[in-house]
Every structure is written in C-alpha cells, then in structure tokens.
Design an enzyme around this catalytic site. Structure first.
Site, PDB file in Angstrom:
ATOM      1  N   TYR A   1       4.135 -32.993  41.416  1.00 22.12           N
ATOM      2  CA  TYR A   1       5.266 -33.677  42.038  1.00 22.12           C
ATOM      3  C   TYR A   1       5.250 -33.549  43.555  1.00 22.12           C
ATOM      4  CZ  TYR A   1       7.024 -34.258  37.333  1.00 22.12           C
ATOM      5  OH  TYR A   1       7.152 -34.621  36.011  1.00 22.12           O
TER       6      TYR A   1
ATOM      7  N   HIS B   1      10.677 -29.216  29.356  1.00 28.87           N
ATOM      8  CA  HIS B   1       9.417 -29.312  28.611  1.00 28.87           C
ATOM      9  C   HIS B   1       9.474 -28.539  27.294  1.00 28.87           C
ATOM     10  CE1 HIS B   1       6.799 -30.573  32.308  1.00 28.87           C
ATOM     11  NE2 HIS B   1       7.954 -31.225  32.251  1.00 28.87           N
TER      12      HIS B   1
ATOM     13  N   TYR C   1      -6.838 -29.947  24.701  1.00 26.51           N
ATOM     14  CA  TYR C   1      -6.596 -31.237  25.339  1.00 26.51           C
ATOM     15  C   TYR C   1      -6.420 -31.128  26.850  1.00 26.51           C
ATOM     16  CZ  TYR C   1      -6.887 -33.050  20.753  1.00 26.51           C
ATOM     17  OH  TYR C   1      -7.391 -33.385  19.528  1.00 26.51           O
TER      18      TYR C   1
ATOM     19  N   GLU D   1      -0.576 -39.374  28.490  1.00 27.57           N
ATOM     20  CA  GLU D   1      -1.754 -39.493  27.630  1.00 27.57           C
ATOM     21  C   GLU D   1      -1.391 -39.846  26.192  1.00 27.57           C
ATOM     22  OE1 GLU D   1      -4.250 -35.897  29.889  1.00 27.57           O
ATOM     23  OE2 GLU D   1      -3.939 -35.839  27.720  1.00 27.57           O
TER      24      GLU D   1
END
Length: 367
Positions: A256, A143, A245, A235
């Site tokens: 997961y 990430h 957000y 998104e």
C-alpha cells in the site's frame, strides 16, 4: 410480505477476453433487501435462505422474501473486517441438520477465524459446537479469510487470512495464518493431511494473503480459490494439497506504500495463479454454475468484485483462462457473494448496510 422487485432491464452479455458470440438474456429479481452487510447465503431444503450479516446476525429468508432473525449465534469480534462470514450446510444436511458458520472470534487483543456447527430449531441455533479456532490468535482486525467448502469425502476446507500485519506467517506451516485448513465435519484433524507434524496438522495449502472465495467443481472435484492481493495481484488459484502459493515470497501487486512486497512473481516450488488482476478488483464470493436455466453458462466460474461492482464470468479450459466477461454492472453495487444454490438460478449478495439478495433468472421472453 416484502416486495419482489424485478429490474426492468435485459442485458446482453458484455465482451472482454475472447468473448462468446452468443448473447445471454437475464433478469435480476430482488428476493430480499435491507440486509445489514450480508456476507454469505445458503439455501435450505425448503427453498428458503440463510444469510449471514457481518455485524453478527443470521437471517432466515422465506421463498417469498419474509425475513426472520435467527437467535443463539456466537458472539463475534465486529471490527475492521471482522464479524460473521460464511454459512454452509453439511452435504447430508437433510439427515443430520448440521450447518456451519465461520466468524471472527475474540477481541482486539486476541482474535481469529473460528467455525461453529449447529442445528436450526424454531429460528434458533441449538447444539452449538465450536469445531475450529485458528492458531495463533492475532491482534489485528483484518484478513480473516473465512470461506468454507465441503470436499467429496465430507471433510471441510476453510480459508484463513494472514492477519495483515503477520504476512510472513503465511509461509510457516506451524502457523494457521494465511492458509487453507482441512478438518473433518466434527472438527477433528484428518490423518491424511499433508503436514501432520506441523502445528495442529490442519494445513492443507499455504502462502495465501486473504482468500475470500472457495469452490469445488462438482464434475471434477477440483478446488479453486481466489484471494485479495495488496495494490494489485488478486489471484485465482487451483488448489493442490500441500502446495505453496507464494505469499509474500511472490506477488503481482505492490504494497500500500507503493513499495514492492517482493521483486519476484515466481519462485521454485511455488504454484502460480491461473490468473490475476492488476489493478485489484477485490474479489469476494465464487461459484461454478451447474444449472440448466442458463445452458450457455454451464460449468463456468463466477466471481464477485467489490471494487469494480460487477461479477466476472470466467471460462477455463484445461485449468487456463480463455474468456472473461463483466456482468451485472447495472446494479452499481459491490458484490459480496455469488452462489449456485442448486435450483438453476444464480444468486448475488450486494455489500452495503442495506444489502440485497438477488436472483439471476432467464429473461421472461427467453423462458
């Protein structure tokens, strides 16, 4: 000279949400192949290309498809999702020669998204300056975000991920994990950022998970971004400075493990996505098409999909989705990047150890 391969196929536009009545005919031309995990592509003024390779390579591709490795790039942490990410040119590249590269800096104990700017000289990067290193560093190889886009004022936006194990940091404006950051073209912090007293003052928006698409609509200056959800909840967001957000306060996907990340899909003060996908399509790469070769597509959004191995064509009206179409499924490849590079065509990068740069062009009989 590497061969140029035309897929001897012409496809009519597929149908999904409120699909259009017209058919768009196109051909897919392979400009270059055998690219090791290509991640991003930019076009130089001479119509040649720069392509980043996630293991830590930068390749120059001539208009004829000849490949030359670019030396001098920074060392990178190539593990998990780490490596080289985006490459973009300064809006005034023809005058100043600056190009920008985002990558995973560091090692297993401490790593994070970083940006260098450099100039290209005789197939080598020179005048290298690291202008951003996300704070704090993390010890996970996931990430990173890593997409970049220049605003009209020549400030640079960059997406950062939440580090996977540090998702709560996405809600902390003192942390640069799970954010969109805004810096000047030399790496300074603009005085008019929305959180000048939080952390390094570089946060532009927050509450993101792993954003791998970022684009600014040329006509309006509107900023759009997409981000990966967990199991579902990818998104598309319209970015407004200072906005939250939601991740991980709200989510349209599951963890997961199958458990809820959050029981909420909305919350006070949280900006909601313009659309989301559940199950996930794993979006990567993002473009508005502004060319004239495909007039039916002008002004529309294109997003690559890794899991579904296609490209989503999205039509927005007043910021809301009114049409979605799946394209280029005949490639049967994960799509890592999709770009309008300014020459009227659409470009794709396929994601594999033998990835390809592909040009989408009008079908021969339609030219």
């Amino acid at each position: 000279m590497p061969r140029l391969k035309h897929l001897a196929l012409m496809f009519l536009a597929g149908m999904m949400l409120n699909a259009t009545a017209f058919a768009v005919e196109y051909e897919l031309e392979t400009v270059a192949t055998d690219l090791d995990q290509p991640w991003s592509v930019a076009m130089l003024p001479d119509a040649s290309f720069l392509v980043t390779l996630r293991p830590g390579g930068l390749v120059h591709i001539s208009p004829e498809g000849e490949q030359t490795a670019i030396s001098g790039g920074p060392d990178t942490f190539y593990a998990g999702q780490g490596g080289y990410f985006d490459v973009v040119l300064h809006p005034d590249y023809a005058e100043n020669g600056w190009l920008y590269l985002s990558y995973a800096h560091g090692d297993a104990e401490g790593n994070g998204t970083a940006i260098i700017r450099a100039r290209l000289e005789d197939n080598r990067l020179v005048d290298i300056e690291q202008i951003l290193l996300v704070s704090p560093l993390k010890d996970t190889p996931q990430h990173y975000g890593g997409r970049m886009a220049f605003k009209r004022d020549n400030t640079l936006l960059v997406t950062t991920g939440d580090g996977f194990e540090y998702r709560e940091a996405a809600q902390d404006t003192n942390s640069e994990l799970g954010k969109v950051l805004r810096i000047t073209d030399s790496g300074a912090t603009p005085d008019d950022n929305p959180f000048p007293n939080a952390g390094k003052g570089r946060v532009f928006t927050y509450g993101h998970r792993n954003p791998q698409g970022l684009v600014i609509q040329a006509r309006t200056g509107d900023i759009y971004m997409h981000e990966h959800g967990p199991r579902g909840g990818d998104e598309v967001n319209h970015l407004l400075r200072g906005s939250n957000y939601g991740w991980p306060m709200i989510s349209y996907g599951l963890d997961y493990s199958g458990a809820y990340v959050s029981p909420f899909t909305e919350a006070p003060g949280v900006a909601l996505p313009r659309m989301y996908w559940s199950p996930s399509i794993a979006p990567s790469g993002m473009a508005f098409y502004n060319g004239d070769l495909f007039p039916e597509w002008k002004g529309q959004m294109f997003i690559g999909a890794l899991v579904d191995q296609d490209v989503r064509r999205l039509v927005l009206e007043d910021g809301q989705l009114i049409e979605e179409e799946r394209l280029f499924r005949e490639l049967e490849q994960r799509i890592r990047d999709v770009r309008d590079l300014g020459d009227g065509y659409l470009y794709l990068l396929t994601d594999s150890a033998t990835g390809s740069l592909i040009r989408v062009r009008p079908a021969s009989r339609a030219q």
